[in-house]
Write an enzyme that holds these catalytic residues in place. Structure first.
Site, PDB file in Angstrom:
ATOM      1  N   ASP A 151       0.756  -1.350   0.006  1.00  0.00           N
ATOM      2  CA  ASP A 151      -0.052   0.117  -0.182  1.00  0.00           C
ATOM      3  C   ASP A 151       0.962   1.175   0.074  1.00  0.00           C
ATOM      4  O   ASP A 151       2.072   1.101   0.395  1.00  0.00           O
ATOM      5  CB  ASP A 151      -0.944   0.011   1.247  1.00  0.00           C
ATOM      6  CG  ASP A 151      -0.218   0.121   2.529  1.00  0.00           C
ATOM      7  OD1 ASP A 151       0.799  -0.886   2.501  1.00  0.00           O
ATOM      8  OD2 ASP A 151      -0.683   0.641   3.555  1.00  0.00           O
ATOM      9  N   GLU A 152       0.141   2.338  -0.397  1.00  0.00           N
ATOM     10  CA  GLU A 152       0.990   3.653  -0.502  1.00  0.00           C
ATOM     11  C   GLU A 152       2.280   3.802  -0.933  1.00  0.00           C
ATOM     12  O   GLU A 152       3.455   4.024  -0.088  1.00  0.00           O
ATOM     13  CB  GLU A 152       0.941   4.195   0.988  1.00  0.00           C
ATOM     14  CG  GLU A 152      -0.530   4.241   1.399  1.00  0.00           C
ATOM     15  CD  GLU A 152      -0.928   4.885   2.814  1.00  0.00           C
ATOM     16  OE1 GLU A 152       0.111   4.948   3.766  1.00  0.00           O
ATOM     17  OE2 GLU A 152      -1.993   5.410   3.141  1.00  0.00           O
TER      18      GLU A 152
END
Length: 458
Positions: A151-152
């Site tokens: 993620d991210e």
């Protein structure tokens, strides 16, 4: 209101250990509590608390001890005895700050000033990730599922090698992301053919915020992603520095997920839900809410998933289970003796009490009250030209606040050390208490110096 219970499937509680790692004894108590609430799995984000060995030993925490191999195994045994699966969450692309912050690893960053993102073009990066995974799998003998994070992945495509790659026609950042994830997934399947892989989906969404959740889930399923999970939040998502969670805010998050699950039941099979409880937004940010103060929120959200609705009966079940008077930790009072119902209840109560005092306007903004600004401004202090009558009044009030604050701080400190390492206790106080304590001390001490100078004629 119609009842919409969560469909049959796994309920995972996320243990984010990249900040405020609980002592193992407390984790065992939490597992006992979770087992009574229908939890059948733990999503354990070890980060620097895993006992990496060999060349990866430098990844272990330095401000406190990482868990030992024996402690990691005991956590799994405790979970297994309660019918819970342990799923390690090991970041393999973004949020690798705890790895890439080290000087010997910094050459593997996508860009030099982004400590969290791995360069997807370097084979050494995949080798590093696979060695991390190998050590984790080796210490989880009954492992069936790995969560690879992803993620991210900030600044992806901004590195020089990525810019060259993206300069070719038709090549996109989305493809760059998927190539790396596929490479990691393939390596995992080659090493452990039966291993199931989970990852966060935010980098794959590619849709506007106006797009319905339903459409998003159906898109993943049509792409062949048969097992779709939901991820809700019981803490760590309000603001980066929240100290005490608001249960109703997190309840609303789960109510929305129940609606989504009901609306896609005919087309999407939800494998389960992970109730996330972030302890930091990333490795280098401040602490979010500690687990004890967030347990009423977690238990309420779990009860909501079971009941399919949130009403007075749901709240009654939660308060009876925890032996408290309200699902909101800020309003709770004890209604039964003992800690066995709510492990960490005393600490939660003390934190709420201290937080309330710290955020009272008279205390937090003492420097800005009428008397300090009117009779003890920097102008007055510099010239030591003050009204003894009023500055002594300011001094008495600051001293009174400091006495009360120090008493509350000591009570929290004495309780917190039973649950967390000393470094966590120190960090928590520096984050939440020092911004209020230091200005009060400074005003008190400056007044003392100023009045002493006036008495001596200087």
């Amino acid at each position: 209101m119609e009842s919409l219970p969560w469909p049959k499937g796994q309920k995972l509680v996320h243990l984010d250990l990249k900040g405020a790692p609980p002592r193992v004894e407390y984790l065992h108590k939490l597992i006992d509590l979770f087992s009574q609430l229908g939890v059948n799995g733990l999503l354990v984000e070890y980060e620097d608390m895993f006992p990496y060995e060999g060349e990866l030993k430098l990844l272990q925490a330095t401000t406190h001890s990482s868990y030992s191999r024996e402690e990691v195994l005991s956590l799994q045994e405790a979970a297994k005895s309660k019918g819970m699966e342990v799923i390690p969450l090991i970041q393999t692309f973004g949020h690798m700050e705890f790895v890439l912050k080290h000087r010997t690893m910094c050459h593997l960053r996508e860009v030099a000033h982004c400590v969290g993102t791995l360069n997807p073009h370097k084979e050494d990066g995949v080798k590093l990730v696979m060695e991390m995974l190998r050590q984790v799998v080796e210490l989880h003998p009954d492992l069936h599922t790995l969560h690879i994070g992803a993620d991210e992945v900030y600044m992806l495509g901004e590195g020089e090698e990525s810019k060259l790659w993206l300069a070719s026609p038709g090549q996109t950042v989305e493809q760059l992301f998927l190539i790396h994830v596929a490479k990691v997934a393939k390596a995992i399947k080659e090493a452990w053919p039966q291993m199931h892989i989970i990852m966060w989906d935010d980098m794959m969404r590619g849709m506007s915020q106006d797009t319905l959740n339903v459409s998003l889930l159906e898109k993943y399923c049509s792409a062949g992603m048969v097992d779709v999970w939901a991820a809700s939040s019981f803490k760590g998502s309000t603001s980066v520095h929240t100290c005490v969670p608001n249960t109703h805010r997190h309840v609303e998050n789960h109510r929305q997920w129940l609606k989504v699950a009901a609306s896609v039941s005919a087309t999407v099979k939800l494998k389960g839900i992970a109730l996330t409880g972030w302890q930091r937004y990333d490795h280098l940010s401040v602490l979010c809410e500690l687990i004890p103060v967030a347990l009423p929120s977690l238990v309420t959200c779990l009860q909501l998933l079971t009941d399919g609705q949130f009403n007075a009966d749901t709240q009654r079940k939660v308060t009876e289970k925890l032996g408290i008077s309200s699902v909101e930790v800020e309003n709770m009072e004890r209604v039964s003796a003992g800690e066995f119902l709510f492990p960490g209840r005393t600490l939660a109560h003390l934190i709420v009490d201290l937080n309330s005092f710290l955020n009272s306007e008279d205390v937090r903004y003492f420097e800005k009250n009428m008397f300090v600004r009117g009779w003890f401004s920097p102008y007055h202090q510099h010239r030591k030209m003050v009204s003894p009558l009023i500055t002594m009044q300011i001094h008495r009030q600051a001293s009174t606040y400091l006495t009360v604050l120090q008493q509350k701080v000591e009570a929290v400190r004495e309780e917190m050390v039973h649950f967390y390492p000393d470094s966590t206790v120190q960090e928590w106080f520096e984050e939440h208490v020092s911004p209020v304590l230091i200005p009060l001390q400074r005003i008190r001490d400056d007044i003392t110096v100023c009045l002493t100078g006036m008495e001596s004629g200087h």
